[in-house]
Design a protein around this motif. Structure first.
Motif, short mmCIF file in Angstrom:
data_model
loop_
_atom_site.label_atom_id
_atom_site.label_comp_id
_atom_site.label_asym_id
_atom_site.label_seq_id
_atom_site.Cartn_x
_atom_site.Cartn_y
_atom_site.Cartn_z
N ALA A 94 12.86 58.56 15.91
CA ALA A 94 12.29 57.39 15.23
C ALA A 94 13.37 56.53 14.60
O ALA A 94 13.17 55.31 14.40
N GLN A 147 14.08 52.22 13.98
CA GLN A 147 14.30 51.80 12.60
C GLN A 147 15.64 51.09 12.44
O GLN A 147 15.75 50.08 11.74
N THR A 194 9.61 54.26 19.96
CA THR A 194 8.79 53.40 19.11
C THR A 194 9.08 51.95 19.46
O THR A 194 10.22 51.50 19.33
N THR A 226 9.54 47.90 19.40
CA THR A 226 9.99 46.97 18.36
C THR A 226 9.56 45.54 18.68
O THR A 226 10.18 44.58 18.23
#
Length: 353
Positions: free
Chosen positions: A82, A86, A118, A120
């Motif tokens: 993750a 980030q 994840t 974006t």
């Protein structure tokens, strides 16, 4: 079938007459010949790259490429996957180290997500390609297929604008030191023990897991590239063991050399990408300058394989393009003294002539 033909097109020719003129100027500056050491060769190299006796850094382009890695499942990183997405958001917001250093260096920065677990898409300022949700675990299957590899390399090439004074490629991807170590091991016929370092700061168990993952990937896929020519072998290595962001760096470095844009290479991961680029297109080597020697184990071996010597050694191992950004003031200083120092004739100082 992806189009890989462009990778093998000739790179731009160096302007050796401009280099000769720059060397002649160096020999007339008010200093003993060679006394500024590598600052002098930086200036003459840039003269050959830019085709003028007095080169300058007018436009610096930085692209930070991101992608996740399936091999992260093998316990090879101190951080969860993750973190990649980030950090992509942190880059775009200007909070990461490389973003700060890019502003200080006067470089424009693009943040390019090739494929994270994840997404974006909603993060402002990120260029999203979404080629895959990261690569596959290369200990079990090839990291990517040839179509994805081709798309990642083309995306990297798309970030190199003709007319740049300098291009820098950065990277982000949890577990990407493991992927880079595996790519380097395959290209240099080494093993995990020779190429793997602690990366994000893994403990002894994590280090052992990284080495085991690299060795498992090499054992599973070695036949895939061993029977190939050096050029196609490098493509096979990237397909089997590489990362989306590593492939993008390779494409960017080749495109830069073809478009007459010199490349300032960062640390371990970027240097592995540079080695792959040179294996694919040998002329790329003429357009590379290396910013720093990373503290990451294996980087010294990569530099040796490239016949390269880095400008700085500051025990850095962050990646992102951060070490390259630190080297830009050194390059600016080299070009400034080359262009602005007085000659013996200007200063009415006696030379040895």
């Amino acid at each position: 079938m992806p189009d890989f033909d462009w990778l093998f097109e000739p790179v731009a020719q160096l302007d050796e007459s401009a280099r000769v003129a720059a060397i002649a100027r160096q020999n007339q500056l008010t200093k003993p010949p060679g006394s500024l050491g590598r600052l002098e060769t930086i200036a003459t190299d840039f003269a050959a790259w830019q085709g003028r006796e007095r080169p300058a850094l007018a436009r610096i382009g930085l692209a930070v490429f991101a992608g996740d890695h399936g091999v992260a499942a093998r316990g090879v990183s101190a951080f969860p996957q993750a973190v990649t997405a980030q950090m992509v958001a942190n880059f775009a917001a200007g909070g990461a180290a490389v973003a700060v250093l890019a502003r200080e260096a006067g470089a424009s920065m693009a943040v390019v997500n090739l494929g994270t677990v994840t997404p974006t898409d909603a993060v402002p300022g990120v260029i999203n390609h979404r080629l895959a949700p990261g690569t596959a675990d290369f200990t079990q299957q090839p990291a990517m297929d040839s179509a994805t590899l081709g798309a990642a390399m083309a995306a990297g090439a798309g970030q190199v604008e003709p007319g740049l004074s300098l291009f820098v490629g950065g990277e982000m991807g949890i577990a990407n030191t493991t992927s880079a170590a595996a790519v380097f091991a395959a290209l240099a016929d080494l093993d995990g023990a020779a190429t793997v370092g602690r990366g994000t700061g893994v403990d002894d168990a994590g280090l052992a897991a990284k080495r085991a993952a690299v060795d498992a990937g090499l054992a599973r896929h070695r036949e895939r590239w061993c029977s190939e020519s050096p050029e196609t072998a490098a493509l096979a290595v990237l397909e089997c063991l590489g990362g989306l962001e590593i492939a993008a760096l390779v494409g960017a470095f080749i495109a830069a050399a073809q478009r007459a844009v010199p490349v300032l290479v960062d640390g371990f991961i970027s240097s592995v990408a540079a080695l792959a680029a040179v294996r694919l297109n040998a002329g790329v080597a003429d357009w590379l300058i290396f910013g720093h020697r990373s503290a990451e184990a294996g980087h010294a071996r990569v530099l040796e394989a490239l016949g390269a010597k880095a400008l700085l050694d500051l025990d850095m191992r962050l990646g992102e393009g951060s070490g390259a950004m630190i080297a830009i003031p050194v390059i600016r200083a080299a070009l400034a003294v080359h262009a602005k120092m007085a000659t013996f004739a200007d200063a009415r100082v006696c030379s040895n002539d």
